[in-house]
Motif scaffolding. Structure first.
Motif: not given
Length: 359
Positions: A95-118
């Protein structure tokens, strides 16, 4: 049970007026989760609900990982007992992740970039290497990932919600992060229905009397899921109808008498105030905006034994001395001053800082 007793019963069930625990872990098991975006406020929120406990003892529980601070319900930090963290995340993270999707998109934090950082963070933290925010930023920079501050905040929150990291021990009085699997032992999984029922049971036992809408706000669940959760446990609770609103509570709580002459100093964002959507019983209409701003800032409040918020307080620290200032919504009485002095001394003993009234 008269409706005017609701705020005082909440004081008791939240263990503010009736502390029964002597350590942070058992308190957090009772409370389920306590909002914790400000670390020092969080420590006093725990301390004021315990018997004769020192800040150093709560810090020890935090450093050892028996209590953990992370993003778990709603897009903010909470402090929870280690035993409850895994199933809570299973229930609420999506539920929280669904609420933050838009903000991640605005910050250009793509799934690929997040995976690399993780992946970089996980490798660097392996072996109980707890890292501060600044150290994590440096690690990512060395890996040729230059990030702005808000990007880093959301990378860390995303890692928390995916059970990669959670709070680590304090390092030179700074917050650190640790690998989730190194802090949280493997636990038996709950089914979705079991977790819903368990969370509802914890909430109404520790925060009741409360509404379904209060539970939904606190948990961050959808209203539909909140209703399902309450339906699973309502046979074990009593109800009270006030102005067509149904409050749930444990029957044995109804016999507790409020300590009318007591007063309590609650920190900013304390559970007593923030964990309810409907806060009308705590305030007189003209005082609400003095404690909670239009942009959602919850100030430290003074609460009387009936559970009414009668003022706000502030503090400044110089060296090993702390000075408290009080602002009452109505005229202060000598009796209030005396009971607040007792509470002020309790705060002083907890933190081991000499505390006096600001002149």
């Amino acid at each position: 049970m008269p409706s005017q007793n609701i705020p005082s019963l909440r004081l008791s069930n939240q263990h503010i007026s009736a502390p029964i625990h002597s350590n942070a872990n058992t308190l957090l098991k009772h409370m389920g989760a306590m909002q914790a975006q400000d670390f020092r406020s969080m420590m006093w929120a725990i301390g004021l609900r315990l018997h004769d406990t020192k800040l150093s003892e709560v810090e020890k529980a935090y450093n050892s990982g028996t209590i953990l601070r992370t993003h778990v319900m709603r897009p903010t930090w909470h402090i929870v007992a280690r035993e409850n963290l895994s199933w809570l995340l299973d229930l609420t993270a999506a539920q929280v992740l669904s609420q933050t999707k838009g903000r991640l998109r605005d910050l250009e934090l793509t799934p690929r970039l997040l995976k690399k950082c993780h992946s970089i963070i996980e490798k660097e933290m392996d072996g109980a290497n707890h890292l501060t925010r600044e150290e994590i930023s440096l690690v990512l920079t060395k890996s040729k990932l230059s990030l702005i501050s808000q990007q880093l905040s959301h990378i860390l929150m995303d890692a928390e919600l995916h059970k990669l990291i959670c709070s680590g021990r304090l390092k030179n009085n700074k917050i650190s992060y640790a690998l989730f699997d190194e802090r949280v032992a493997k636990q038996t999984k709950l089914t979705h229905e079991e977790a819903l029922a368990k969370l509802a049971r914890i909430y109404f036992a520790s925060h009741g009397p409360a509404l379904i809408e209060d539970f939904q706000w606190w948990s961050g669940l959808s209203l539909g899921k909140a209703k399902l959760a309450v339906a699973a446990i309502e046979k074990d609770f009593s109800t009270l109808i006030v102005d067509d609103k149904k409050f749930y509570f444990f029957e044995e709580a109804s016999c507790r008498q409020p300590e009318i002459n007591a007063h309590y100093l609650l920190p900013a964002y304390d559970e007593f105030v923030i964990s309810y959507k409907d806060r009308s019983g705590m305030f007189k209409d003209h005082t609400y905006a003095k404690a909670i701003s239009n942009n959602g800032v919850f100030r430290p409040v003074i609460v009387n034994g009936e559970g009414r918020i009668i003022g706000i307080w502030s503090q400044t620290t110089r060296g090993n001395q702390r000075f408290l200032g009080f602002q009452f919504f109505e005229n202060e009485t000598l009796k209030v001053s005396r009971t607040l002095e007792k509470e002020m001394m309790r705060y002083s003993d907890f933190s081991n800082i000499q505390t006096t009234v600001k002149k």
